[in-house]
Write a protein that holds these residues in place. Structure first.
Motif, PDB file in Angstrom:
ATOM      1  N   GLY A 198       0.832  -1.188   0.000  1.00 29.03           N
ATOM      2  CA  GLY A 198       0.000   0.000   0.000  1.00 29.03           C
ATOM      3  C   GLY A 198       0.871   1.244   0.000  1.00 29.03           C
ATOM      4  N   SER A 199       0.236   2.397   0.018  1.00 31.63           N
ATOM      5  CA  SER A 199       0.996   3.649   0.009  1.00 31.63           C
ATOM      6  C   SER A 199       1.648   3.890   1.366  1.00 31.63           C
ATOM      7  CB  SER A 199       0.063   4.813  -0.335  1.00 31.63           C
ATOM      8  OG  SER A 199      -0.990   4.892   0.599  1.00 31.63           O
ATOM      9  N   GLY A 200       2.871   4.438   1.337  1.00 34.51           N
ATOM     10  CA  GLY A 200       3.559   4.812   2.568  1.00 34.51           C
ATOM     11  C   GLY A 200       4.091   3.669   3.387  1.00 34.51           C
ATOM     12  N   VAL A 201       4.280   2.480   2.790  1.00 34.18           N
ATOM     13  CA  VAL A 201       4.750   1.320   3.545  1.00 34.18           C
ATOM     14  C   VAL A 201       6.243   1.067   3.313  1.00 34.18           C
ATOM     15  CG1 VAL A 201       4.268  -1.125   4.034  1.00 34.18           C
ATOM     16  CG2 VAL A 201       2.421   0.380   3.383  1.00 34.18           C
ATOM     17  N   LEU A 227      12.544   0.510  -0.493  1.00 33.64           N
ATOM     18  CA  LEU A 227      13.085  -0.829  -0.698  1.00 33.64           C
ATOM     19  C   LEU A 227      13.636  -0.986  -2.111  1.00 33.64           C
ATOM     20  CD1 LEU A 227      13.608  -3.691   0.235  1.00 33.64           C
ATOM     21  CD2 LEU A 227      11.216  -4.260  -0.262  1.00 33.64           C
ATOM     22  N   LEU A 228      12.941  -0.423  -3.107  1.00 35.95           N
ATOM     23  CA  LEU A 228      13.462  -0.459  -4.475  1.00 35.95           C
ATOM     24  C   LEU A 228      14.812   0.247  -4.555  1.00 35.95           C
ATOM     25  CD1 LEU A 228      10.316   0.220  -6.721  1.00 35.95           C
ATOM     26  CD2 LEU A 228      11.620  -1.897  -6.536  1.00 35.95           C
ATOM     27  N   ALA A 229      14.933   1.363  -3.851  1.00 32.95           N
ATOM     28  CA  ALA A 229      16.208   2.085  -3.862  1.00 32.95           C
ATOM     29  C   ALA A 229      17.320   1.265  -3.217  1.00 32.95           C
ATOM     30  CB  ALA A 229      16.055   3.419  -3.138  1.00 32.95           C
ATOM     31  N   LEU A 255       4.517  -6.285   1.415  1.00 33.18           N
ATOM     32  CA  LEU A 255       4.854  -5.358   2.503  1.00 33.18           C
ATOM     33  C   LEU A 255       3.583  -5.073   3.284  1.00 33.18           C
ATOM     34  CD1 LEU A 255       7.251  -2.811   0.755  1.00 33.18           C
ATOM     35  CD2 LEU A 255       7.769  -5.008   1.806  1.00 33.18           C
ATOM     36  N   ASP A 256       3.654  -5.195   4.600  1.00 24.42           N
ATOM     37  CA  ASP A 256       2.478  -5.103   5.452  1.00 24.42           C
ATOM     38  C   ASP A 256       2.476  -3.800   6.252  1.00 24.42           C
ATOM     39  OD1 ASP A 256       1.161  -5.832   8.355  1.00 24.42           O
ATOM     40  OD2 ASP A 256       0.161  -6.886   6.708  1.00 24.42           O
ATOM     41  N   ARG A 257       1.341  -3.117   6.243  1.00 23.68           N
ATOM     42  CA  ARG A 257       1.246  -1.832   6.942  1.00 23.68           C
ATOM     43  C   ARG A 257       1.412  -1.985   8.452  1.00 23.68           C
ATOM     44  NH1 ARG A 257      -0.104   2.827   5.094  1.00 23.68           N
ATOM     45  NH2 ARG A 257      -0.945   1.901   3.179  1.00 23.68           N
ATOM     46  N   GLN A 258       0.876  -3.061   9.036  1.00 25.17           N
ATOM     47  CA  GLN A 258       1.003  -3.251  10.486  1.00 25.17           C
ATOM     48  C   GLN A 258       2.459  -3.430  10.890  1.00 25.17           C
ATOM     49  OE1 GLN A 258      -1.570  -6.465  11.686  1.00 25.17           O
ATOM     50  NE2 GLN A 258      -3.428  -5.240  11.463  1.00 25.17           N
TER      51      GLN A 258
END
Length: 463
Positions: free
Chosen positions: A168-171, A176-178, A338-341
């Motif tokens: 999701g956005s902001g996770v 990580l790509l960088a 990637l998990d927001r929690q």
């Protein structure tokens, strides 16, 4: 250097055409400009240039052909377009990459965005190329060093593998790509930034990638204000560049942020061309566009290099069943969630190991390493199933030996998954083996209360 510039100039002069087919604007229907006089001379996908009466011009692409008319979708607004304006056919779009493109930021049509002129290569390549023959492609290569402990061990990436990064956005997806761009083992990195804000492109290039990352990277950017045509071309242009370097024998790391914006741009173009949205707002051709792009990556044939690809997918509300995520997951060699929690508790990268899969296993690891991976996942799964009970204080130690081991291992496993690895995969496995031994046998140095600190430090890098 002077000879190189003269050669570039000669190639550009050779590519010029003295005569071009010209038509006239007949009408404007919504965002599509209908042109008379080009139907028998132009093809779907050709680039065209419209000259307004005011003297300025706008570019576009031919999307529709109807009897003696062609439909043109412009790259910018249609303000100022009049009946009778001249439209010239430029032909199909191509790129001519070369080594001088390394370290540069360009748009999908090969125009430099970072200032100095861009050299032109010898061979011009189409945006839509066919992948290597399926029966002649090599299998996945050796496991790659990634610079991150989690991906060196539990989620290995093999040379030529294609994986999806679902978040999701902001996770922390872009961050990580960088990290992959800076730390993953490859000869060259080609990065497509689709629909990003202009400020973010500069920040990504200057601060996130930095000089170290840009020294081996080509960045192709189409910011959010650009036309859907340009945003759709962005991953295709980056793949064309990656294929050029793959054909010279190099191992290329291809990164896209994000495939979701690519699909959204294609939706705008497809609807303008007459397609009807069918799959939760996406036209039927979306699946083919995504699969065709993904299939161009992967291992090459004999004499070629490989393209290892990571496609990020923006999943709204962490819905892994939404169309773009569902299409892409079915054609890749693994996916990372990637998990927001996890991000909210301060561990970055916020990888949900239990929902993530690397299809390079078990071949990418030896027998002992596969045992360590299986044990770590087993303990993480046991803790995850009982986490609410543990945090509520309802579990009594000794009731379940496996859960006792999982509780003991969890703080160190959590910290391990956030660690950067500056040396090697062997060192990552050595640390994983040590912490698992402490959890399962009770030997070694006990886990300290500071074992989770690396994840706290990583939280400072959240995007």
């Amino acid at each position: 250097m002077e000879r190189l510039e003269i050669a570039d100039l000669r190639r550009q002069l050779d590519a010029l055409q003295s005569v071009r087919a010209v038509g006239r604007v007949l009408s404007v229907d919504g965002t599509v400009i209908w042109v008379r006089g080009l139907a028998h001379l132009a093809s779907i996908g050709d680039r065209v240039r419209l000259l307004r009466r005011t003297g300025d011009s706008l570019s576009g692409e031919i999307l529709r052909i109807r009897e003696d008319l062609v439909g043109m979708l412009p790259d910018s607004g249609i303000e100022g377009v009049s009946q009778g304006d001249r439209v010239a056919v430029l032909g199909p779009p191509t790129l001519a990459p070369c080594d001088a493109w390394i370290g540069r930021v360009i748009d999908p049509y090969g125009v430099p965005l970072d200032g100095p002129p861009l050299a032109v290569g010898v061979q011009r390549r189409p945006f839509r190329a066919t992948p290597p023959p399926a029966a002649r492609r090599r299998g996945l290569g050796a496991r790659l060093e990634t610079g991150l402990s989690a991906f060196n061990t539990l989620l290995p990436v093999a040379q030529g593998q294609r994986i999806g990064l679902f978040a999701g956005s902001g996770v922390g997806k872009s961050r990580l790509l960088a990290q992959f761009a800076r730390g993953m083992q490859a000869d060259l990195v080609v990065l497509a930034l689709v629909g990003e804000r202009g400020r973010e492109v500069r920040d990504f290039v200057t601060n996130v990638l930095g000089p170290e990352g840009m020294a081996r990277a080509v960045v192709v950017a189409a910011t959010s204000d650009r036309s859907p045509l340009e945003r759709r071309r962005c991953p295709q242009a980056a793949m064309t560049i990656a294929e050029h370097f793959r054909d010279t024998g190099k191992h290329v790391l291809y990164l896209v942020d994000s495939i979701t914006r690519f699909a959204e741009a294609h939706r705008e173009v497809a609807i303008a061309s007459g397609e009807i949205p069918a799959l939760r707002g996406y036209p039927p051709s979306t699946a083919h566009q995504i699969m065709a792009l993904a299939e161009r990556a992967g291992p090459g044939i004999a004499g070629m290099g490989d393209i290892t690809a990571i496609f990020s997918v923006l999943v709204a509300g962490s819905d892994m069943e939404e169309p773009v995520a569902d299409i892409l997951r079915g054609v890749l060699d693994g996916h990372v969630v990637l998990d927001r929690q996890i991000a909210e508790r301060g561990r970055f990268p916020a990888v949900d190991v239990l929902r993530s899969v690397s299809r390079s296993l078990p071949e990418a690891a030896n027998e002992d390493e596969n045992k360590q991976i299986a044990l770590a996942r087993h303990l993480l799964g046991a803790y995850s199933r009982s986490e609410k009970m543990i945090r509520a204080g309802l579990y009594r130690e000794g009731s379940d030996p496996l859960l006792d081991q999982a509780i003991k291992a969890w703080p160190e496993l959590e910290a391990f998954l956030a660690e950067a690895e500056g040396t090697s995969t062997a060192n990552s496995f050595a640390r994983l083996r040590l912490l698992l031994r402490r959890a399962t046998t009770g030997t070694g140095t006990p886990a300290s209360s500071t074992s989770a600190r690396p994840s706290t430090r990583a939280a400072a890098g959240r995007r």
